[in-house]
Write an enzyme that holds these catalytic residues in place. Structure first.
Site, PDB file in Angstrom:
ATOM      1  N   ARG A  66       0.778  -1.347   0.094  1.00 56.38           N
ATOM      2  CA  ARG A  66      -0.153  -0.119   0.038  1.00 56.38           C
ATOM      3  C   ARG A  66       0.755   1.330   0.006  1.00 56.38           C
ATOM      4  O   ARG A  66       0.256   2.367  -0.256  1.00 56.38           O
ATOM      5  CB  ARG A  66      -0.901   0.070   1.069  1.00 56.38           C
ATOM      6  CG  ARG A  66      -1.989  -0.936   1.161  1.00 56.38           C
ATOM      7  CD  ARG A  66      -2.815  -1.363   0.003  1.00 56.38           C
ATOM      8  NE  ARG A  66      -3.941  -2.466   0.029  1.00 56.38           N
ATOM      9  CZ  ARG A  66      -4.348  -2.675  -0.622  1.00 56.38           C
ATOM     10  NH1 ARG A  66      -4.080  -2.600  -2.053  1.00 56.38           N
ATOM     11  NH2 ARG A  66      -5.444  -3.783  -0.604  1.00 56.38           N
ATOM     12  N   ASN A  96       0.147  -1.158  -7.480  1.00 53.66           N
ATOM     13  CA  ASN A  96      -1.163  -0.429  -7.557  1.00 53.66           C
ATOM     14  C   ASN A  96      -1.152   0.642  -6.286  1.00 53.66           C
ATOM     15  O   ASN A  96      -2.104   0.418  -5.389  1.00 53.66           O
ATOM     16  CB  ASN A  96      -2.492  -1.266  -7.371  1.00 53.66           C
ATOM     17  CG  ASN A  96      -2.512  -2.078  -6.454  1.00 53.66           C
ATOM     18  OD1 ASN A  96      -1.494  -2.663  -5.796  1.00 53.66           O
ATOM     19  ND2 ASN A  96      -3.946  -2.812  -6.165  1.00 53.66           N
ATOM     20  N   ASP A 154      -1.365  -5.323 -11.923  1.00 55.75           N
ATOM     21  CA  ASP A 154      -2.342  -6.227 -10.926  1.00 55.75           C
ATOM     22  C   ASP A 154      -3.430  -5.056 -10.480  1.00 55.75           C
ATOM     23  O   ASP A 154      -3.122  -3.987  -9.805  1.00 55.75           O
ATOM     24  CB  ASP A 154      -1.481  -6.854  -9.897  1.00 55.75           C
ATOM     25  CG  ASP A 154      -2.280  -7.619  -8.841  1.00 55.75           C
ATOM     26  OD1 ASP A 154      -2.987  -8.476  -9.458  1.00 55.75           O
ATOM     27  OD2 ASP A 154      -2.709  -7.062  -7.699  1.00 55.75           O
ATOM     28  N   HIS A 234      -3.342 -15.245  -8.756  1.00 53.33           N
ATOM     29  CA  HIS A 234      -4.607 -15.636  -8.385  1.00 53.33           C
ATOM     30  C   HIS A 234      -5.759 -16.291  -9.287  1.00 53.33           C
ATOM     31  O   HIS A 234      -6.759 -15.704  -8.971  1.00 53.33           O
ATOM     32  CB  HIS A 234      -5.282 -14.494  -7.475  1.00 53.33           C
ATOM     33  CG  HIS A 234      -5.412 -13.235  -8.009  1.00 53.33           C
ATOM     34  ND1 HIS A 234      -5.869 -13.006  -9.347  1.00 53.33           N
ATOM     35  CD2 HIS A 234      -5.062 -12.026  -7.675  1.00 53.33           C
ATOM     36  CE1 HIS A 234      -5.964 -11.660  -9.706  1.00 53.33           C
ATOM     37  NE2 HIS A 234      -5.399 -11.192  -8.642  1.00 53.33           N
ATOM     38  N   ASN A 280     -11.028 -10.200  -5.126  1.00 56.52           N
ATOM     39  CA  ASN A 280     -10.879 -10.187  -6.255  1.00 56.52           C
ATOM     40  C   ASN A 280      -9.800 -10.754  -6.907  1.00 56.52           C
ATOM     41  O   ASN A 280      -8.601 -10.313  -6.611  1.00 56.52           O
ATOM     42  CB  ASN A 280     -11.123  -9.000  -7.066  1.00 56.52           C
ATOM     43  CG  ASN A 280     -11.244  -8.795  -8.514  1.00 56.52           C
ATOM     44  OD1 ASN A 280     -11.823  -9.813  -9.008  1.00 56.52           O
ATOM     45  ND2 ASN A 280     -11.290  -7.579  -9.208  1.00 56.52           N
ATOM     46  N   ASP A 307      -1.985 -12.941  -1.992  1.00 56.98           N
ATOM     47  CA  ASP A 307      -2.506 -11.936  -2.402  1.00 56.98           C
ATOM     48  C   ASP A 307      -3.096 -11.065  -1.149  1.00 56.98           C
ATOM     49  O   ASP A 307      -4.099 -10.386  -0.993  1.00 56.98           O
ATOM     50  CB  ASP A 307      -3.762 -12.061  -3.197  1.00 56.98           C
ATOM     51  CG  ASP A 307      -4.432 -10.907  -3.993  1.00 56.98           C
ATOM     52  OD1 ASP A 307      -3.673  -9.830  -3.858  1.00 56.98           O
ATOM     53  OD2 ASP A 307      -5.425 -11.096  -4.471  1.00 56.98           O
ATOM     54  N   HIS A 311      -7.366  -3.864   4.105  1.00 61.13           N
ATOM     55  CA  HIS A 311      -8.050  -2.241   3.704  1.00 61.13           C
ATOM     56  C   HIS A 311      -8.364  -1.807   5.417  1.00 61.13           C
ATOM     57  O   HIS A 311      -8.292  -2.864   6.408  1.00 61.13           O
ATOM     58  CB  HIS A 311      -9.336  -2.573   3.266  1.00 61.13           C
ATOM     59  CG  HIS A 311      -8.977  -2.804   1.849  1.00 61.13           C
ATOM     60  ND1 HIS A 311      -8.517  -1.962   0.827  1.00 61.13           N
ATOM     61  CD2 HIS A 311      -9.279  -4.137   1.107  1.00 61.13           C
ATOM     62  CE1 HIS A 311      -8.493  -2.616  -0.271  1.00 61.13           C
ATOM     63  NE2 HIS A 311      -8.883  -3.960  -0.199  1.00 61.13           N
ATOM     64  N   PHE A 325     -12.319  -4.721  -2.496  1.00 62.80           N
ATOM     65  CA  PHE A 325     -12.009  -6.157  -2.549  1.00 62.80           C
ATOM     66  C   PHE A 325     -10.747  -6.457  -1.607  1.00 62.80           C
ATOM     67  O   PHE A 325      -9.686  -5.483  -1.677  1.00 62.80           O
ATOM     68  CB  PHE A 325     -11.822  -6.714  -4.176  1.00 62.80           C
ATOM     69  CG  PHE A 325     -13.120  -6.489  -4.918  1.00 62.80           C
ATOM     70  CD1 PHE A 325     -13.839  -7.665  -5.053  1.00 62.80           C
ATOM     71  CD2 PHE A 325     -13.185  -5.564  -5.770  1.00 62.80           C
ATOM     72  CE1 PHE A 325     -14.814  -7.481  -5.860  1.00 62.80           C
ATOM     73  CE2 PHE A 325     -14.302  -5.448  -6.938  1.00 62.80           C
ATOM     74  CZ  PHE A 325     -15.267  -6.633  -6.646  1.00 62.80           C
ATOM     75  N   GLY A 326     -10.635  -7.659  -1.193  1.00 64.17           N
ATOM     76  CA  GLY A 326      -9.355  -7.886  -0.553  1.00 64.17           C
ATOM     77  C   GLY A 326      -9.435  -8.411   0.782  1.00 64.17           C
ATOM     78  O   GLY A 326     -10.266  -7.874   1.708  1.00 64.17           O
TER      79      GLY A 326
END
Length: 431
Positions: A66, A96, A154, A234, A280, A307, A311, A325-326
């Site tokens: 992150r 990302n 990704d 994934h 996801n 993965d 969050h 997602f996640g």
């Protein structure tokens, strides 16, 4: 000055795949001796690991740290502390972030931040396209020179075949891999979960399996044309497994990874609109999960990656259709997999260790994942008899978003050594 560490009575796997008891001496970050008995007279640090199993440090080639831009969710420091606790000594950080590591300057900034704060080895991905927008390729050569591990967008699939083919050709010229989150945006349908019984029951838009598999089918043919190493992130559907299996049989250089949560869960397991089960790709059907297990065991799928996607609690408190997602995974992967696959007899312990260590390294040509004289001292000490519940409130990650909270598991890490240094030890975090 020689900095030394001795592990006494370590149970390790020999070349025949059997456990045997050895002493392991580490000096200046390198394994220098593996013998039945090593005297500890002149060794600075000694750990007696009687009854424990010592394996190579785990390698996770798909994590989200992150930073920069998402420090409320995770940082390089907190994410790598979580990795160390989970037994991971090498992780590969997805791009990302904000900003994206899409230039030499951004990647150099990231490399410096890793050197300053990371507790374990971090291999940074660079993006395939500028800002991951799928419109313009990054400068692959300068990013490789700045230390990019591989190239991926990704989080989003590369939508046009022409863009992906160009990327693969450039990557092939540099002997680099293209790593793909496979998702055709025209088929997503604003979905939040798998298109199946759960989505119908709860009136939530579903993400169809073909959304993933159709892009894999496209990409393996592009990889063949470009002569590129193409790696699928994934993987989650039975059709995707079939596409990768067929491509491997055809001699195409394609590899794939699977997550613990896709091996353990399917959409039937989601207890209502709980966003800790939203990721996801989504949890698919029971047949998909069974195909993933079969694909891992028969070699179609090369290794396991978490993965890890932290969050904030505030974000995950949003509705199923709006929450991000996640889920997090670094601190729970081994005990979950050990309990549900090794203890159940579905795979041997050595197989599981290989999926977490040497297989990802072999896939990407990394010099880690082994215990040999002369190798880098990345080691994890496992207590496979230890049994306890997963408690997300104790996580070292900033993320608490896991569907596995409260699950009772055996097989917990008690000591992590990275580059010859103790970076995490049960009841304490090493400085």
């Amino acid at each position: 000055m020689i900095v030394s560490l001795l592990l006494k009575n370590a149970r390790t796997f020999n070349f025949a795949g059997d456990l045997e008891k050895k002493d392991i001496l580490i000096e200046n970050g390198i394994i220098t001796r593996i013998e039945d008995v090593i005297k500890q007279d002149t060794v600075e640090n000694v750990r007696d690991v009687e009854g424990k199993i010592v394996t190579p440090g785990f390698v996770d080639l798909h994590v989200h740290l992150r930073e920069p831009g998402g420090e409320k969710k995770e940082t390089i420091e907190t994410g790598t502390l979580a990795a160390a606790r989970g037994g991971y000594t090498t992780v590969a950080a997805m791009p990302n972030t904000r900003p994206v590591p899409d230039t030499k300057e951004q990647l150099e900034w990231l490399q410096n931040r890793i050197k300053e704060t990371a507790k374990v080895r971090v291999l940074p991905y660079a993006s395939i396209t500028i800002r991951e927008l799928g419109e313009e390729l990054t400068d692959f050569k300068s990013l490789k020179d700045a230390g990019a591990f591989a190239f991926t967008d990704d989080g989003v699939g590369v939508q046009t075949a022409g863009m992906m083919l160009d990327a693969m050709k450039k990557a092939a010229e540099l002997d680099m891999a293209i790593v793909a989150h496979c998702e055709d945006n025209s088929l997503i349908n604003k979905g939040a979960v798998h298109e199946g019984e759960f989505s119908k029951k709860h009136g939530v838009n579903g993400i169809p399996s073909v959304c993933e598999s159709v892009q894999i089918a496209r990409d393996v043919l592009l990889a063949e044309a470009a002569g590129c190493h193409y790696h699928v992130c994934h993987i989650s559907t039975k059709e995707s497994v079939r596409a990768v299996r067929d491509a491997k049989r055809a001699g195409i250089n394609v590899t794939a990874e699977v997550t613990p949560h896709h091996l353990l869960l399917c959409d039937e397991d989601i207890p209502g609109l709980d966003t800790n089960y939203k990721m996801n790709p989504p949890l698919r059907g029971r047949e998909d999960r069974d195909a993933l297990i079969e694909g891992l065991l028969d070699g179609t799928i090369d290794f396991i990656a978490t993965d890890h996607a932290p969050h904030t609690e505030e974000e995950k408190a949003w509705k199923m259709t709006e929450a991000p997602f996640g889920i997090v995974g670094l601190e729970t992967a081994f005990p979950l997999l050990y309990t549900h696959f090794v203890q159940s007899g579905k795979m041997a312990l050595k197989q599981l260790i290989d999926y977490l260590t040497i297989k990802p390294c072999e896939t990407f040509g990394l010099p880690y994942g082994k215990i040999e004289v002369g190798s880098i001292a990345d080691l994890v000490v496992l207590d496979v008899e230890k049994e306890e519940e997963i408690d997300s409130s104790t996580f070292l990650s900033k993320g608490r978003n896991t569907p596995f909270n409260g699950w009772n598991c055996k097989g917990w890490n008690v000591l992590t050594i990275a580059n010859g240094k103790i970076v995490w030890e049960k009841e304490s975090v090493a400085e």
